[in-house]
Write a protein that holds these residues in place. Structure first.
Motif, PDB file in Angstrom:
ATOM      1  N   GLY A   1      63.012 -10.097   8.791  1.00 37.24           N
ATOM      2  CA  GLY A   1      63.624 -10.332   7.492  1.00 37.24           C
ATOM      3  C   GLY A   1      62.684 -10.156   6.318  1.00 37.24           C
ATOM      4  O   GLY A   1      62.989 -10.544   5.192  1.00 37.24           O
ATOM      5  N   VAL A   2      61.514  -9.554   6.553  1.00 34.89           N
ATOM      6  CA  VAL A   2      60.553  -9.305   5.484  1.00 34.89           C
ATOM      7  C   VAL A   2      60.817  -7.919   4.913  1.00 34.89           C
ATOM      8  O   VAL A   2      60.838  -6.940   5.649  1.00 34.89           O
ATOM      9  CB  VAL A   2      59.101  -9.405   6.005  1.00 34.89           C
ATOM     10  N   SER A   3      61.014  -7.839   3.601  1.00 36.58           N
ATOM     11  CA  SER A   3      61.291  -6.557   2.956  1.00 36.58           C
ATOM     12  C   SER A   3      60.172  -6.082   2.050  1.00 36.58           C
ATOM     13  O   SER A   3      60.184  -4.945   1.589  1.00 36.58           O
ATOM     14  CB  SER A   3      62.582  -6.662   2.141  1.00 36.58           C
ATOM     15  N   SER A   4      59.202  -6.951   1.772  1.00 38.30           N
ATOM     16  CA  SER A   4      58.065  -6.543   0.947  1.00 38.30           C
ATOM     17  C   SER A   4      56.876  -7.442   1.247  1.00 38.30           C
ATOM     18  O   SER A   4      57.040  -8.595   1.640  1.00 38.30           O
ATOM     19  CB  SER A   4      58.412  -6.602  -0.543  1.00 38.30           C
ATOM     20  N   THR A   5      55.695  -6.868   1.072  1.00 39.04           N
ATOM     21  CA  THR A   5      54.469  -7.649   1.233  1.00 39.04           C
ATOM     22  C   THR A   5      53.474  -7.259   0.157  1.00 39.04           C
ATOM     23  O   THR A   5      53.523  -6.160  -0.393  1.00 39.04           O
ATOM     24  CB  THR A   5      53.789  -7.433   2.610  1.00 39.04           C
ATOM     25  N   LEU A   6      52.571  -8.169  -0.100  1.00 42.98           N
ATOM     26  CA  LEU A   6      51.455  -7.933  -1.008  1.00 42.98           C
ATOM     27  C   LEU A   6      50.225  -8.477  -0.294  1.00 42.98           C
ATOM     28  O   LEU A   6      50.156  -9.660   0.023  1.00 42.98           O
ATOM     29  CB  LEU A   6      51.693  -8.663  -2.329  1.00 42.98           C
ATOM     30  N   SER A   7      49.289  -7.595   0.049  1.00 42.27           N
ATOM     31  CA  SER A   7      48.063  -7.991   0.747  1.00 42.27           C
ATOM     32  C   SER A   7      46.900  -7.907  -0.227  1.00 42.27           C
ATOM     33  O   SER A   7      46.670  -6.871  -0.847  1.00 42.27           O
ATOM     34  CB  SER A   7      47.813  -7.067   1.943  1.00 42.27           C
ATOM     35  N   ILE A   8      46.171  -9.014  -0.350  1.00 45.89           N
ATOM     36  CA  ILE A   8      45.126  -9.150  -1.355  1.00 45.89           C
ATOM     37  C   ILE A   8      43.801  -9.476  -0.665  1.00 45.89           C
ATOM     38  O   ILE A   8      43.717 -10.468   0.078  1.00 45.89           O
ATOM     39  CB  ILE A   8      45.473 -10.288  -2.338  1.00 45.89           C
ATOM     40  N   PRO A   9      42.765  -8.666  -0.887  1.00 47.36           N
ATOM     41  CA  PRO A   9      41.461  -9.018  -0.311  1.00 47.36           C
ATOM     42  C   PRO A   9      40.832 -10.179  -1.092  1.00 47.36           C
ATOM     43  O   PRO A   9      40.901 -10.209  -2.317  1.00 47.36           O
ATOM     44  CB  PRO A   9      40.641  -7.737  -0.473  1.00 47.36           C
ATOM     45  N   LEU A  10      40.262 -11.113  -0.380  1.00 44.42           N
ATOM     46  CA  LEU A  10      39.526 -12.203  -1.020  1.00 44.42           C
ATOM     47  C   LEU A  10      38.063 -11.778  -1.048  1.00 44.42           C
ATOM     48  O   LEU A  10      37.464 -11.506  -0.006  1.00 44.42           O
ATOM     49  CB  LEU A  10      39.714 -13.509  -0.248  1.00 44.42           C
ATOM     50  N   MET A  11      37.514 -11.691  -2.260  1.00 44.27           N
ATOM     51  CA  MET A  11      36.187 -11.107  -2.428  1.00 44.27           C
ATOM     52  C   MET A  11      35.268 -12.007  -3.248  1.00 44.27           C
ATOM     53  O   MET A  11      35.721 -12.783  -4.069  1.00 44.27           O
ATOM     54  CB  MET A  11      36.311  -9.750  -3.137  1.00 44.27           C
ATOM     55  N   ASP A  12      33.976 -11.823  -2.998  1.00 46.31           N
ATOM     56  CA  ASP A  12      32.954 -12.464  -3.804  1.00 46.31           C
ATOM     57  C   ASP A  12      31.777 -11.504  -3.891  1.00 46.31           C
ATOM     58  O   ASP A  12      31.260 -11.064  -2.857  1.00 46.31           O
ATOM     59  CB  ASP A  12      32.523 -13.785  -3.178  1.00 46.31           C
ATOM     60  N   ALA A  13      31.396 -11.165  -5.084  1.00 46.16           N
ATOM     61  CA  ALA A  13      30.269 -10.258  -5.319  1.00 46.16           C
ATOM     62  C   ALA A  13      30.423  -8.955  -4.538  1.00 46.16           C
ATOM     63  O   ALA A  13      29.480  -8.447  -3.954  1.00 46.16           O
ATOM     64  CB  ALA A  13      28.958 -10.947  -4.976  1.00 46.16           C
ATOM     65  N   GLY A  14      31.653  -8.436  -4.498  1.00 43.17           N
ATOM     66  CA  GLY A  14      31.906  -7.169  -3.833  1.00 43.17           C
ATOM     67  C   GLY A  14      32.034  -7.254  -2.326  1.00 43.17           C
ATOM     68  O   GLY A  14      32.254  -6.251  -1.663  1.00 43.17           O
ATOM     69  N   HIS A  15      31.901  -8.434  -1.760  1.00 38.19           N
ATOM     70  CA  HIS A  15      32.013  -8.631  -0.309  1.00 38.19           C
ATOM     71  C   HIS A  15      33.374  -9.238   0.025  1.00 38.19           C
ATOM     72  O   HIS A  15      33.740 -10.274  -0.526  1.00 38.19           O
ATOM     73  CB  HIS A  15      30.899  -9.553   0.190  1.00 38.19           C
ATOM     74  N   VAL A  16      34.102  -8.608   0.919  1.00 34.91           N
ATOM     75  CA  VAL A  16      35.404  -9.130   1.343  1.00 34.91           C
ATOM     76  C   VAL A  16      35.176 -10.146   2.458  1.00 34.91           C
ATOM     77  O   VAL A  16      34.524  -9.851   3.460  1.00 34.91           O
ATOM     78  CB  VAL A  16      36.322  -7.997   1.853  1.00 34.91           C
TER      79      VAL A  16
END
Length: 85
Positions: A36-51
């Motif tokens: 039942g999922v029709s959309s997602t948003l995936s966000i990298p969690l970063m600090d000083a360019g490091h994921v």
């Protein structure tokens, strides 16, 4: 989309309305549709360019995560991710 987001350090969106997404993420699209999922948003969690992790948001409609409120919330989320480390 989550793995791509973390590996590339990019925000990744997915919508069942976009045939390009369905070709790129065939297995994910099929599993999402069953759930039942029709959309997602995936966000990298970063600090000083490091994921160091990823955050995934799921929507029940194809456009659920495309609003300006979601986009402005994304900026806050990415900023807050620095303090979660």
């Amino acid at each position: 989309p989550c793995v791509h987001s973390v590996e590339q350090g990019d925000v990744v969106t997915f919508s069942t309305d976009d045939p390009v997404d369905e070709r790129s993420w065939q297995a994910f699209a099929a599993a999402s549709a069953r759930s039942g999922v029709s959309s997602t948003l995936s966000i990298p969690l970063m600090d000083a360019g490091h994921v160091y992790g990823g955050l995934n948001l799921y929507g029940s409609t194809p456009s659920a995560l495309l609003s300006m409120n979601t986009r402005s919330g994304l900026a806050r989320c990415m900023s807050a991710s620095r303090s979660m480390r």
